[in-house]
Every structure is written in C-alpha cells, then in structure tokens.
Write a protein that holds these residues in place. Structure first.
Motif, mmCIF file in Angstrom:
data_model
loop_
_atom_site.group_PDB
_atom_site.id
_atom_site.type_symbol
_atom_site.label_atom_id
_atom_site.label_comp_id
_atom_site.label_asym_id
_atom_site.label_seq_id
_atom_site.Cartn_x
_atom_site.Cartn_y
_atom_site.Cartn_z
ATOM 1 N N ASN A 8 4.030 10.998 -9.071
ATOM 2 C CA ASN A 8 3.607 11.152 -10.429
ATOM 3 C C ASN A 8 2.009 11.820 -10.398
ATOM 4 N N ARG A 9 1.963 12.723 -9.829
ATOM 5 C CA ARG A 9 0.469 13.341 -9.704
ATOM 6 C C ARG A 9 0.196 13.416 -11.437
ATOM 7 N N GLY A 10 -1.047 13.194 -11.138
ATOM 8 C CA GLY A 10 -2.066 13.157 -12.705
ATOM 9 C C GLY A 10 -1.984 12.305 -13.588
ATOM 10 N N ASN A 11 -0.341 11.215 -13.363
ATOM 11 C CA ASN A 11 -0.299 10.201 -14.080
ATOM 12 C C ASN A 11 -0.851 9.009 -14.512
ATOM 13 N N VAL A 12 -1.632 8.850 -15.353
ATOM 14 C CA VAL A 12 -2.244 7.147 -15.359
ATOM 15 C C VAL A 12 -1.148 6.209 -15.470
ATOM 16 N N PHE A 13 -1.150 4.940 -14.370
ATOM 17 C CA PHE A 13 -0.811 3.795 -14.308
ATOM 18 C C PHE A 13 -1.639 2.406 -14.748
ATOM 19 N N SER A 14 -0.876 1.725 -15.380
ATOM 20 C CA SER A 14 -2.001 0.639 -15.817
ATOM 21 C C SER A 14 -2.149 -0.118 -14.566
ATOM 22 N N ARG A 15 -2.559 -1.349 -14.765
ATOM 23 C CA ARG A 15 -2.386 -2.342 -13.557
ATOM 24 C C ARG A 15 -0.982 -3.230 -13.900
ATOM 25 N N GLU A 16 -0.361 -3.631 -14.655
ATOM 26 C CA GLU A 16 1.522 -4.044 -15.165
ATOM 27 C C GLU A 16 1.903 -3.035 -14.967
ATOM 28 N N GLU A 17 2.065 -1.675 -15.075
ATOM 29 C CA GLU A 17 3.153 -0.622 -14.726
ATOM 30 C C GLU A 17 3.390 -0.857 -12.834
ATOM 31 N N ILE A 18 2.072 -0.760 -12.392
ATOM 32 C CA ILE A 18 2.142 -0.828 -10.976
ATOM 33 C C ILE A 18 2.463 -1.888 -10.851
ATOM 34 N N LEU A 19 1.957 -3.106 -11.195
ATOM 35 C CA LEU A 19 2.500 -4.412 -10.180
ATOM 36 C C LEU A 19 3.995 -4.747 -11.112
ATOM 37 N N SER A 20 4.520 -4.060 -12.198
ATOM 38 C CA SER A 20 6.488 -4.238 -12.305
ATOM 39 C C SER A 20 7.397 -3.375 -11.523
ATOM 40 N N LYS A 21 6.472 -2.347 -10.869
ATOM 41 C CA LYS A 21 7.179 -0.917 -10.118
ATOM 42 C C LYS A 21 6.862 -2.144 -8.792
ATOM 43 N N VAL A 22 5.877 -2.182 -8.261
ATOM 44 C CA VAL A 22 5.730 -2.717 -6.861
ATOM 45 C C VAL A 22 5.659 -3.904 -6.539
ATOM 46 N N TRP A 23 5.494 -4.924 -7.180
ATOM 47 C CA TRP A 23 5.529 -6.789 -6.941
ATOM 48 C C TRP A 23 6.612 -6.654 -8.591
ATOM 49 N N SER A 24 7.995 -5.578 -8.248
ATOM 50 C CA SER A 24 8.674 -6.594 -9.909
ATOM 51 C C SER A 24 9.655 -8.305 -8.347
ATOM 52 N N ASP A 25 8.886 -8.146 -7.855
ATOM 53 C CA ASP A 25 10.292 -9.798 -7.485
ATOM 54 C C ASP A 25 9.938 -10.817 -7.271
ATOM 55 N N GLU A 26 7.872 -10.539 -7.673
ATOM 56 C CA GLU A 26 7.315 -11.447 -6.983
ATOM 57 C C GLU A 26 7.161 -12.446 -8.420
ATOM 58 N N GLU A 86 0.882 -0.954 -0.390
ATOM 59 C CA GLU A 86 -0.094 -0.216 -0.185
ATOM 60 C C GLU A 86 0.917 1.326 -0.351
ATOM 61 N N PHE A 87 2.246 1.302 0.824
ATOM 62 C CA PHE A 87 2.773 2.212 0.811
ATOM 63 C C PHE A 87 3.229 2.693 -0.350
ATOM 64 N N GLU A 88 4.065 1.648 -1.042
ATOM 65 C CA GLU A 88 4.879 1.391 -2.678
ATOM 66 C C GLU A 88 3.951 1.828 -3.260
ATOM 67 N N ILE A 89 2.594 1.301 -3.086
ATOM 68 C CA ILE A 89 1.478 2.268 -4.676
ATOM 69 C C ILE A 89 1.422 3.216 -3.944
ATOM 70 N N LEU A 90 0.584 4.396 -3.362
ATOM 71 C CA LEU A 90 0.477 5.827 -2.721
ATOM 72 C C LEU A 90 2.477 6.592 -3.086
ATOM 73 N N LYS A 91 2.800 5.764 -2.777
ATOM 74 C CA LYS A 91 4.372 6.955 -3.131
ATOM 75 C C LYS A 91 4.406 6.557 -4.201
ATOM 76 N N LEU A 92 4.433 5.677 -5.463
ATOM 77 C CA LEU A 92 4.145 6.117 -6.944
ATOM 78 C C LEU A 92 3.141 6.757 -7.499
ATOM 79 N N LEU A 93 1.942 6.940 -7.005
ATOM 80 C CA LEU A 93 0.281 8.014 -7.036
ATOM 81 C C LEU A 93 1.173 9.179 -7.326
ATOM 82 N N LEU A 94 1.644 8.678 -5.583
ATOM 83 C CA LEU A 94 1.486 10.432 -5.370
ATOM 84 C C LEU A 94 2.967 11.312 -5.866
#
Length: 228
Positions: A172-190, A162-170
């Motif tokens: 980059n305000r206004g930028n839209v991230f697809s589910r795939e992008e969020i997965l690659s940036k936040v769950w990159s090690d899984e 949750e912290f990593e998702i909020l950090k990513l969105l906050l």
C-alpha cells in the motif's frame, strides 16, 4: 481497484473538478492542484500520469514539466498538456519537453478520457508484471508464498512481525497507517501490545532493508508509510 493515479494541475477550479469527477467514473484515482507550485509540494512519484495546464502563474506547465524531466525520480511520469494555445511552436515545445500527448482547449471530456486511456494503457503495459505471490519495489522483493525477503538478490532475515509490517506498507505504497491500524492488522491475534512495539519493529526493519530504510517514512502524529 484503481486503474491508476492521476494528478490534474490547472488553475481553473471548475475544470479540475469536472476532470476529477469524470476520470474517477472511469476508475482512476484523481487528485487536483490549482497551481504548479502546489503540485510540486506533493509526492509526485505516486502518480501514473499528470495532466498539466500550460498557462498557469509563475511556474507554467512547460516549466514544471521541464523540472520533472530533470529529476530521475519523476522523469518517467507521463505528461499530457492541456492548453488553450495550439500553435505549432507550442506543440513542438511540449513534445520536445517529453509530453506524451497534447490536448487543446476547449475539449470534450470524451476526448480527454480516450487520450488518458491510451497513455495509461502504455504505462501499465510497460510496468513489469509481478507474480501474485511477489511484491516488488526496485530491488526489494517480498515472496509472500515462501515468506522470504531479499534486497538486490540477497536474502534478509525478518521476524514474522517485521515481514508482515513490510508486506502491509509495501502493498500500500503512499498510504499512511497509524500505529492502531498496524496493530490491528499485524497483531490482530494478540490481546495487548504497546505502541512502542511498533516503533521498535520499524527501527529494526529500516536497518535490515538497507537503502530502502529511507522509504519507510514516519508521518509525525499519523503513523508510517512506504514512500516511493
């Protein structure tokens, strides 16, 4: 890194493109609209400065500026009027509405750039400076060093994801991230994570950040963003 985000609103397409090209050379992120009606469909809170032509269709630059100044979400956005009219009455009208500057047509691109830089310098100087390890939006604060989040001074408990998702969105305000992008940036090690996992985390996150939950916006078919 952008020097700031600008919206140019003018019904002359060629002039919009010229201004966009030259301001982008100076390091600004520039969007254009050919009418006030089109400009008003945008999320105007993302812009640091508006360049508004006075003489446009049904909604003039003066009328659009008046509308923005009455809305608490947009009343602080600086405005530079662009106009072929340079009478004293027009100047007084523009400044009474709340213009930060007034440029008469025809103008040189060099003059526009100098005036834009002067206004943008005031804008950037007035913005509160954030520490390198702190991301702030209003009373929502993320400390990326101590891994803490707070709303109105009260700590909120976030999971690592949750912290990593909020950090990513906050960040980059206004930028839209697809589910795939969020997965690659936040769950990159899984190895394998369901898209549904993103939705569940976003739902929990919205509840935890309270009034700022409404800023975490779903763009159907595209993904998620933090909208100011």
């Amino acid at each position: 890194m952008s020097n700031g985000k600008i919206l140019v609103v003018d019904d002359e397409a060629d002039l919009c493109e010229i201004l966009k090209f030259n301001l982008e050379i100076e390091g600004y992120d520039v969007d254009t609209s050919l009418s006030a009606e089109d400009a008003l469909t945008k999320n105007l809170t993302q812009y640091d400065l508006l360049l508004l032509d006075v003489m446009m269709g049904e909604i003039s630059g003066f009328k659009m500026a008046s509308m923005l100044k009455k809305d608490p979400k947009t009343d602080k956005i600086p405005i530079i009027f662009l106009t072929a009219k340079d009478t004293e009455n027009d100047l007084v009208t523009g400044f009474n509405i709340g213009a930060d500057d007034y440029i008469s047509k025809p103008f040189s691109i060099r003059e526009v750039i100098v005036r834009v830089k002067a206004v943008m310098r005031r804008v950037m100087d007035a913005k509160p400076q954030e520490a390198d390890n702190t991301i702030v939006y209003d009373q929502l604060v993320l400390d990326t060093k101590s891994i803490k989040a707070s709303v109105a001074g009260k700590d909120i408990s976030l999971t690592k994801k949750e912290f990593e998702i909020l950090k990513l969105l906050l960040s980059n305000r206004g930028n839209v991230f697809s589910r795939e992008e969020i997965l690659s940036k936040v769950w990159s090690d899984e190895v394998y994570v369901l898209d549904r996992t993103i939705d569940v985390n976003i739902t929990r996150l919205r509840k935890k950040v309270g009034i700022y939950g409404k800023n975490i916006v779903t763009r159907l078919g595209f993904g998620y963003c933090f909208e100011e």
